[in-house]
Design a protein around this motif. Structure first.
Motif, PDB file in Angstrom:
ATOM      1  N   PHE A  70       0.830  -1.211   0.000  1.00  0.00           N
ATOM      2  CA  PHE A  70       0.000   0.000   0.000  1.00  0.00           C
ATOM      3  C   PHE A  70       0.864   1.261   0.000  1.00  0.00           C
ATOM      4  N   TYR A  71       1.888   1.283   0.860  1.00  0.00           N
ATOM      5  CA  TYR A  71       2.754   2.469   0.921  1.00  0.00           C
ATOM      6  C   TYR A  71       3.495   2.674  -0.385  1.00  0.00           C
ATOM      7  N   LYS A  72       3.881   1.574  -0.978  1.00  0.00           N
ATOM      8  CA  LYS A  72       4.590   1.645  -2.248  1.00  0.00           C
ATOM      9  C   LYS A  72       3.703   2.294  -3.305  1.00  0.00           C
ATOM     10  N   GLU A  73       2.440   1.866  -3.347  1.00  0.00           N
ATOM     11  CA  GLU A  73       1.497   2.460  -4.304  1.00  0.00           C
ATOM     12  C   GLU A  73       1.341   3.951  -4.049  1.00  0.00           C
ATOM     13  N   GLN A  74       1.189   4.317  -2.771  1.00  0.00           N
ATOM     14  CA  GLN A  74       0.999   5.718  -2.422  1.00  0.00           C
ATOM     15  C   GLN A  74       2.208   6.562  -2.826  1.00  0.00           C
ATOM     16  N   VAL A  75       3.393   6.008  -2.563  1.00  0.00           N
ATOM     17  CA  VAL A  75       4.612   6.755  -2.885  1.00  0.00           C
ATOM     18  C   VAL A  75       4.779   6.861  -4.400  1.00  0.00           C
ATOM     19  N   ALA A  76       4.348   5.824  -5.119  1.00  0.00           N
ATOM     20  CA  ALA A  76       4.433   5.864  -6.581  1.00  0.00           C
ATOM     21  C   ALA A  76       3.615   7.032  -7.128  1.00  0.00           C
ATOM     22  N   LEU A  77       2.499   7.356  -6.467  1.00  0.00           N
ATOM     23  CA  LEU A  77       1.650   8.460  -6.911  1.00  0.00           C
ATOM     24  C   LEU A  77       2.369   9.805  -6.830  1.00  0.00           C
ATOM     25  N   LEU A  78       3.408   9.883  -5.995  1.00  0.00           N
ATOM     26  CA  LEU A  78       4.156  11.137  -5.886  1.00  0.00           C
ATOM     27  C   LEU A  78       4.992  11.389  -7.127  1.00  0.00           C
ATOM     28  N   ASP A  79       5.231  10.288  -7.887  1.00  0.00           N
ATOM     29  CA  ASP A  79       5.939  10.417  -9.144  1.00  0.00           C
ATOM     30  C   ASP A  79       7.376  10.902  -8.966  1.00  0.00           C
ATOM     31  N   LEU A  80       8.034  10.438  -7.932  1.00  0.00           N
ATOM     32  CA  LEU A  80       9.423  10.852  -7.688  1.00  0.00           C
ATOM     33  C   LEU A  80      10.386   9.674  -7.823  1.00  0.00           C
ATOM     34  N   GLY A  81       9.862   8.512  -8.175  1.00  0.00           N
ATOM     35  CA  GLY A  81      10.715   7.331  -8.318  1.00  0.00           C
ATOM     36  C   GLY A  81      11.160   6.751  -6.992  1.00  0.00           C
ATOM     37  N   LEU A  82      10.505   7.160  -5.912  1.00  0.00           N
ATOM     38  CA  LEU A  82      10.935   6.671  -4.595  1.00  0.00           C
ATOM     39  C   LEU A  82      10.339   5.311  -4.248  1.00  0.00           C
ATOM     40  N   GLU A  83       9.369   4.849  -5.046  1.00  0.00           N
ATOM     41  CA  GLU A  83       8.689   3.599  -4.704  1.00  0.00           C
ATOM     42  C   GLU A  83       9.628   2.399  -4.697  1.00  0.00           C
ATOM     43  N   ASP A  84      10.783   2.522  -5.334  1.00  0.00           N
ATOM     44  CA  ASP A  84      11.741   1.413  -5.319  1.00  0.00           C
ATOM     45  C   ASP A  84      12.763   1.564  -4.204  1.00  0.00           C
ATOM     46  N   ARG A  85      12.609   2.612  -3.402  1.00  0.00           N
ATOM     47  CA  ARG A  85      13.590   2.846  -2.332  1.00  0.00           C
ATOM     48  C   ARG A  85      12.905   2.949  -0.973  1.00  0.00           C
ATOM     49  N   MET A  86      11.888   2.135  -0.806  1.00  0.00           N
ATOM     50  CA  MET A  86      11.055   2.227   0.391  1.00  0.00           C
ATOM     51  C   MET A  86      11.806   1.898   1.679  1.00  0.00           C
ATOM     52  N   THR A  87      12.888   1.126   1.577  1.00  0.00           N
ATOM     53  CA  THR A  87      13.620   0.746   2.786  1.00  0.00           C
ATOM     54  C   THR A  87      14.857   1.617   2.987  1.00  0.00           C
ATOM     55  N   MET A  88      14.867   2.733   2.286  1.00  0.00           N
ATOM     56  CA  MET A  88      15.978   3.669   2.430  1.00  0.00           C
ATOM     57  C   MET A  88      15.705   4.571   3.633  1.00  0.00           C
ATOM     58  N   ASP A  89      16.772   4.931   4.350  1.00  0.00           N
ATOM     59  CA  ASP A  89      16.601   5.863   5.464  1.00  0.00           C
ATOM     60  C   ASP A  89      16.163   7.227   4.934  1.00  0.00           C
ATOM     61  N   MET A  90      15.203   7.814   5.616  1.00  0.00           N
ATOM     62  CA  MET A  90      14.671   9.127   5.254  1.00  0.00           C
ATOM     63  C   MET A  90      15.790  10.160   5.112  1.00  0.00           C
ATOM     64  N   GLY A  91      16.798  10.053   5.978  1.00  0.00           N
ATOM     65  CA  GLY A  91      17.878  11.037   6.018  1.00  0.00           C
ATOM     66  C   GLY A  91      18.670  11.122   4.723  1.00  0.00           C
ATOM     67  N   LEU A  92      18.548  10.097   3.872  1.00  0.00           N
ATOM     68  CA  LEU A  92      19.320  10.091   2.634  1.00  0.00           C
ATOM     69  C   LEU A  92      18.589  10.794   1.489  1.00  0.00           C
ATOM     70  N   LEU A  93      17.347  11.224   1.740  1.00  0.00           N
ATOM     71  CA  LEU A  93      16.579  11.870   0.675  1.00  0.00           C
ATOM     72  C   LEU A  93      16.867  13.369   0.620  1.00  0.00           C
ATOM     73  N   SER A  94      16.564  13.971  -0.527  1.00  0.00           N
ATOM     74  CA  SER A  94      16.740  15.421  -0.664  1.00  0.00           C
ATOM     75  C   SER A  94      15.602  16.149   0.048  1.00  0.00           C
ATOM     76  N   GLY A  95      15.763  17.448   0.219  1.00  0.00           N
ATOM     77  CA  GLY A  95      14.747  18.253   0.901  1.00  0.00           C
ATOM     78  C   GLY A  95      13.381  18.145   0.242  1.00  0.00           C
ATOM     79  N   GLY A  96      13.361  18.225  -1.084  1.00  0.00           N
ATOM     80  CA  GLY A  96      12.099  18.161  -1.809  1.00  0.00           C
ATOM     81  C   GLY A  96      11.426  16.811  -1.650  1.00  0.00           C
ATOM     82  N   GLN A  97      12.234  15.752  -1.743  1.00  0.00           N
ATOM     83  CA  GLN A  97      11.690  14.396  -1.574  1.00  0.00           C
ATOM     84  C   GLN A  97      11.104  14.233  -0.172  1.00  0.00           C
ATOM     85  N   ARG A  98      11.831  14.768   0.819  1.00  0.00           N
ATOM     86  CA  ARG A  98      11.336  14.652   2.190  1.00  0.00           C
ATOM     87  C   ARG A  98      10.015  15.388   2.366  1.00  0.00           C
TER      88      ARG A  98
END
Lengths: 267, 292
Positions: free
Chosen positions: A129-157
């Motif tokens: 479900f979270y993967k689907e939701q994140v895919a809707l953001l259209d940022l390509g983050l749906e394949d990095r769901m187990t990545m630490d938040m701290g590694l994302l850019s400001g906009g992604q966060r």
């Protein structure tokens, strides 16, 4: 549907009784309809952030009443009010737990306002479900769901924080200059996403912005704060047709202060 | 060889304490000095119960539960009464000194010839010098496994998020005060459990055995981090255990070099200072190397 948010004569003073006493909110009276998307502007120290934080429960009002969805929350602690409110902050670091993964952050947000127990925080279905939701953001983050938040850019966060704020539909969405720390292009994207989410879910929204263009472009209603009071409240056609010059004019009239153009734009 | 075995068994038994320190120091970002009181509290309670003829395993578990109470006091002082975490811990630790004395009735209790956890296993026919290692390994494995699962639950998530970002946690409806109290309670429970096992292994409980606990805990945590780096949570907990064992080996080495035992605390403090400086030193050296 009227009465989603009612603020009655709210006052907030910091460090009352000391030499640093600062009376920030001086009697805020306001009512928002359920479908309102309100942009909030005002100079430095006008009380914009204090107003949002008082609605959210970070600060308690010294006097007055706050009702959200007909529930009096004036004395409700912040973490209990959170059930009704989604928030995105100015600092992209503030909205997420940086040493937890994207999906873990979303799992925490999904449980907002519910009891948390010793069940596992993420099931296979949750992950999907979270993967689907994140895919809707259209940022390509749906394949990095187990990545630490701290590694994302400001906009992604900020995009993920926006998703966290709305994944359980809040009665009220509070955006405290959530694009101010982003570069113009990313800010544009996050604003687009904001608009999309607010429209789709029909959320009552407050958005503080430093950018007058954005304040005019987004939302159906605009309020201007000055010295702890709401000095301008534009709705409907009035808001639609307003221009920068109108806003300047209104500000001068209502606050009886001379104002340099860029004080509002840049402050 | 004997020294090595002793160092490993001591390291494993003290590791539970170090894991407790890890929970408050690294996950909640609090320096909780309650440890200095809850460690001897575990020793005092388990020893008094064993001397009175209670089963050693039950006594040890009760000791662990007593740590929950110690943590609760510190947690409430910190969250409800808004006393800084450091001071809250010092208050509880100070109060516990008197309580521990009351519990023991005297400054120390000998467990020689008593049915300790270790004696129970000796009856099973294990080589006596390996028993502490076996029990230490079992205890540490069980605790790490439980914590590994716990930090994946909804409550585990909010404990982590509270330490990570309090504003965000409250905005997401987390009662951060409750989460902190819970974390401090769990930590001190592990520390008391460690105190109970160490006392039984040493053959006595002593009122002053808690002195320096926090420094040993921090040394174990940071040695583990410096040696093994940034890893996932479960692996980090294992590194804390390894850190605890390495710390004991360093101490054993110091004793082996005929160092005066009175100087050991000085050695501990120096070790901690060195490992705490290591990360920033490494950074500086890296930058200098890149600059060339």
């Amino acid at each position: 549907m009227p009465g989603c948010l009612k603020i009655k004569d709210v006052h907030v003073t910091f460090e009352a009784g000391t030499i640093n006493e600062n009376h920030v909110l001086k009697g805020i009276d306001f009512e928002a309809d359920a479908s309102d998307f309100i942009t909030v502007i005002g100079g430095n120290g006008a009380g914009k952030s204090t107003l949002l934080n008082t609605i959210a429960g970070v600060y308690e009002a010294d006097a007055g009443h706050i009702e959200i969805d007909e529930i009096d929350v004036t004395r409700t602690p912040e973490h209990k009010r959170a059930k009704l409110i989604g928030r995105v902050f100015q600092d992209p670091k503030m909205g997420t737990a940086t040493r937890m993964t994207i999906e873990e952050n979303l799992a925490i947000a999904t449980k907002r306002g519910q009891k948390r127990g010793l069940r596992f925080g993420l099931s296979a279905a949750d992950r999907e479900f979270y993967k689907e939701q994140v895919a809707l953001l259209d940022l390509g983050l749906e394949d990095r769901m187990t990545m630490d938040m701290g590694l994302l850019s400001g906009g992604q966060r900020q995009a993920i924080t926006l998703l966290m704020a709305t994944i359980v539909e809040p009665k009220l969405l509070l955006l405290d200059e959530h694009t101010a720390a982003l570069d113009p292009k990313t800010a544009e994207q996050v604003l687009g996403l904001t608009q999309k989410l607010v429209t789709e879910k029909k959320l009552t929204t407050f958005m503080i912005t430093h950018n007058m263009q954005d304040a005019l472009r987004y939302g159906n209603r605009l309020i201007m704060l000055h010295n702890g009071k709401i000095v301008v409240d534009l709705k409907g056609e009035e808001k639609k047709l307003a221009t920068m010059e109108d806003l300047m004019q209104l500000f001068r009239q209502n606050s009886q202060t001379e104002l340099k153009d860029d004080a509002l734009l840049l402050s | 060889m004997d020294i090595l075995i002793t160092a490993i068994s001591q390291g494993l038994l003290w590791a539970l304490m170090a894991i407790g320190v890890y929970l408050t120091y690294r996950i909640l970002h609090i320096a909780d000095l309650t440890a200095e009181g809850s460690f001897p509290l575990g020793a005092a309670i388990s020893s008094s119960l064993i001397v009175q003829g209670f089963n050693a395993i039950v006594s040890t578990l009760i000791a662990g539960a007593s740590g929950l109470a110690a943590g609760l006091i510190t947690g409430l002082l910190y969250t409800k009464f808004k006393i800084p975490a450091l001071i809250s811990g010092i208050l509880t630790m100070t109060a516990l000194y008197s309580i521990n004395l009351r519990l023991m009735g005297q400054a120390n209790i000998s467990l020689l010839g008593r049915e300790t956890v270790f004696a129970l296993f000796e009856d099973l026919g294990l080589a006596s010098n390996l028993i502490p290692i076996a029990i230490g390994l079992v205890a540490v494995s069980i605790i790490i496994f439980i914590l590994f699962l716990f930090f994946r639950t909804e409550i585990g998530y909010i404990l982590r998020s509270t330490g990570d970002n309090e504003e965000m946690s409250r905005a997401q409806g987390v009662d951060t005060d409750k989460a902190k109290v819970m974390g401090i309670m769990i930590a001190n429970s592990l520390i008391a459990l460690s105190g109970a096992l160490v006392a039984q292994n040493n053959g006595f409980a002593d009122i002053s055995m808690g002195v320096g606990t926090i420094v040993i805990g921090l040394a174990s945590v940071t040695i583990g981090e410096v040696l093994f780096g940034n890893l996932s949570l479960a692996k980090r907990l294992m590194c804390v255990v390894l850190g605890s064992v390495v710390y004991r080996m360093i101490i054993a080495l110091a004793i082996n070099l005929n160092m005066n035992p009175n100087d050991l605390r000085l050695v501990t403090a120096v070790i901690l200072a060195v490992v705490l400086t290591a990360p920033s030193l490494k950074d500086k050296l890296n930058k200098r190397a890149m600059g060339k």
